[in-house]
Write an enzyme that holds these catalytic residues in place. Sequence first.
Site, PDB file in Angstrom:
ATOM      1  N   HIS A  42       4.817  11.751  -3.077  1.00  0.00           N
ATOM      2  CA  HIS A  42       3.884  10.875  -2.744  1.00  0.00           C
ATOM      3  C   HIS A  42       2.414  11.009  -2.603  1.00  0.00           C
ATOM      4  O   HIS A  42       2.114  12.124  -1.963  1.00  0.00           O
ATOM      5  CB  HIS A  42       4.491   9.992  -1.955  1.00  0.00           C
ATOM      6  CG  HIS A  42       3.515   8.883  -1.045  1.00  0.00           C
ATOM      7  ND1 HIS A  42       3.356   7.501  -1.661  1.00  0.00           N
ATOM      8  CD2 HIS A  42       2.861   8.769   0.167  1.00  0.00           C
ATOM      9  CE1 HIS A  42       2.688   6.668  -0.928  1.00  0.00           C
ATOM     10  NE2 HIS A  42       2.411   7.448   0.071  1.00  0.00           N
TER      11      HIS A  42
ATOM     12  N   HIS B 255       0.212  11.470 -10.639  1.00  0.00           N
ATOM     13  CA  HIS B 255      -1.397  11.849  -9.873  1.00  0.00           C
ATOM     14  C   HIS B 255      -1.561  13.236 -10.365  1.00  0.00           C
ATOM     15  O   HIS B 255      -2.811  13.632 -10.060  1.00  0.00           O
ATOM     16  CB  HIS B 255      -0.801  12.150  -8.402  1.00  0.00           C
ATOM     17  CG  HIS B 255      -0.305  10.872  -7.906  1.00  0.00           C
ATOM     18  ND1 HIS B 255      -1.256   9.618  -7.671  1.00  0.00           N
ATOM     19  CD2 HIS B 255       0.805  10.336  -7.536  1.00  0.00           C
ATOM     20  CE1 HIS B 255      -0.561   8.632  -7.233  1.00  0.00           C
ATOM     21  NE2 HIS B 255       0.578   9.115  -6.848  1.00  0.00           N
TER      22      HIS B 255
END
Length: 126
Positions: A121, A12
């Site tokens: 996450h 990410h």
Amino acid sequence: KESQAEKFQRQHMDPNTSTVTASYCNEMMKRRSMTVGRCKPVNTFIHEPLHKVEAICSQENVRCKNGQSNCYKSSSKMRITDCSLKKGSKYPKCDYETKQLQKSIIVACTYKHIRIPETVHFDGSV
Ligand code: T3P
């Protein structure tokens, strides 16, 4: 072995890219190993420094999509790129749509040491 925090950064984090091209997702999803074994269907890259992303862990606490309580929403909008697998794209030819956005993001945090959180996450963007 790769930790959850390292995996979050691989999947990410892309702080040093500001403008993205149409082929960004095809290149990055491959380079960051998300096209191994299958094409990961949806993935977001964040174009902000890591310290700004980790700071979200002390911002607004929200419920995660999976019901866990350790998700946090950024108080400001962040520069992100959403990658989504195009309809009809078949592994191993993973063909992605690249969409640049500015949105608040929701991440999950866990504690690596007492009082030192880390992001593990990506839950979504709003
Ligand atoms: P991970 O938990 O490895 O960060 O929700 C399933 C996966 O899809 C999850 O992977 C996060 C990813 N995802 C994004 O990257 N962006 C999104 O906007 C959404 C909804 C999911």
